[in-house]
Design an enzyme around this catalytic site. Sequence first.
Site, short mmCIF file in Angstrom:
data_model
loop_
_atom_site.label_atom_id
_atom_site.label_comp_id
_atom_site.label_asym_id
_atom_site.label_seq_id
_atom_site.Cartn_x
_atom_site.Cartn_y
_atom_site.Cartn_z
N GLU A 182 -5.42 -8.05 -1.53
CA GLU A 182 -6.16 -7.99 -0.26
C GLU A 182 -7.61 -7.67 -0.57
O GLU A 182 -7.89 -6.79 -1.39
CB GLU A 182 -5.61 -6.90 0.68
CG GLU A 182 -4.37 -7.28 1.43
CD GLU A 182 -3.92 -6.23 2.45
OE1 GLU A 182 -4.79 -5.61 3.10
OE2 GLU A 182 -2.71 -6.04 2.58
N GLU A 235 0.82 -1.22 0.00
CA GLU A 235 0.00 0.00 0.00
C GLU A 235 0.85 1.27 0.00
O GLU A 235 0.75 2.12 0.89
CB GLU A 235 -0.98 -0.02 1.18
CG GLU A 235 -1.99 -1.16 1.04
CD GLU A 235 -3.12 -1.12 2.05
OE1 GLU A 235 -2.96 -0.48 3.09
OE2 GLU A 235 -4.16 -1.76 1.79
#
Length: 483
Positions: free
Chosen positions: A382, A181
């Site tokens: 994810e 991320e």
Amino acid sequence: MNENIKAFPKDFYWGGATAANQIEGAWNEDGKGPNLADAMVAGNHTTPRKITLDIDENRYYYPSHVAIDYYHRYKEDIALMAEMGLKMYRMSISWARIFPNGSDNEPNEAGLRFYDDVFAELKKYDIEPLVTIYHNEMPLNLVNETNGWVDRKVIDHYVRFARTVMERYKDTVRYWIPFNEINDLTTPVGNWNHGGIKNPGTEDFSNQKDDPDKRFAALHNQFVASAKTVIEGKKINPDFRFGTMICHITVYPLTPNPDDILATQKEDQLRNRFSGDVQIKGVYPYYMDGYFEKNNIHFKTEPEDFELLKEGVCDFYSFSYYMTNCITVKKDVEEVSGNIMGGAKNPFLKATEWNWQIDPVGLRYTLNHIYDRYNVPVMITENGIGARDTFENGEIHDDYRISYFRDHIEQMRLAIDDGVDLIGYTPWTAIDVISCSTGEMAKRYGFIYVDADDEGNGSYDRYKKDSFYWYKRVIETNGECLE
Ligand code: BGP
């Protein structure tokens, strides 16, 4: 599902994901040094986590110190993942287990051996590893010694760590993600992650002073570190494949008001596209020049950085997808929370207990949006629902999790039918882990239940949830059976 819809590809990577600091524990065993996550005390939905640079276990509970004790139980856990049928396992390597201080000259052999063993175990079951090199795990010593990712010295320390693990595992690991991320740093929430935190005991998620100059300098340095890793990695093994990992916060305009449309486009550019554009296209996009200028953001770069960014682009685009949010210029609208940022409430969507909106159709939209822009293979690394599970007589009936996954997988297949080159799916999480934002165990994501609570009490025994059996069937039928 309708037979005329394209099937999942034969070699589709059905997987599961975790991160070292949220599962391993053994925070100071076998030579491992403390990392930033080890200095984060537990919080909850309403109390933000505090970061104490002096770790004081008598005063605070630090969930990562034991986490789910995977360090001692990985064999059992991997056997369960194999029983579920996983084809891919996304995990991270803890930097401070390999370089305890981050800046050491020699790696810690015991740390390297631990991951040798983990990879051997995965190989035994034919599970392909997907390794995140940095998942919020900066060695605490570097946090203290440097200004975190703002400091260019950290790039070299990180690249040495990346090179060490890529060399060691070059024959067992093919898929790598340099940063988890990476776009977290486009929001003030990302501040803790760059490690430039200097006031022990006083900092937490909510009260850090935001300094956009530093934040974007840190992000730039992570981009350069990522590019260098790709370049070095391809020399070590040309078959390596590198992926982005973007926290994709898909945004919709709340109304058709052109001002809402424009605000949404700007938000999408800054939060989602910017990092993908740098890591896949290899250039800083034009719209960021305007953003930096208008917001008076200045940070130091070197001319060679831009050559590196061009050369060290990623091969596939991976992202996390939990929810979507709405954007509006109107004030005083009802808000929802979310991963790294919230937004205006969408009247058409339901939300979880933690107020993250559930939007399966948004996943199909997002997959098309991404593939249209980058035209490289895509992986969802994810996706999942954080929920409270009820544990009764060794059973966990998590039908809400099954329906979350069913609805999202249906949309993945429709996106494949749209023509998107989707190659893998590693839902969050293979097994229950401690929550990153709150440090709770109660916010569970796994297919496998871990008997532990928010204070670290429990047997730590593992149990299969109903979703375990359901996902196993999904994998066995390559996504044909979602019932
Ligand atoms: C992502 C992180 C993960 C993970 C997940 C869920 O941002 O990469 O580490 O934890 O979000 O978030 P949380 O644990 O806060 O519910």
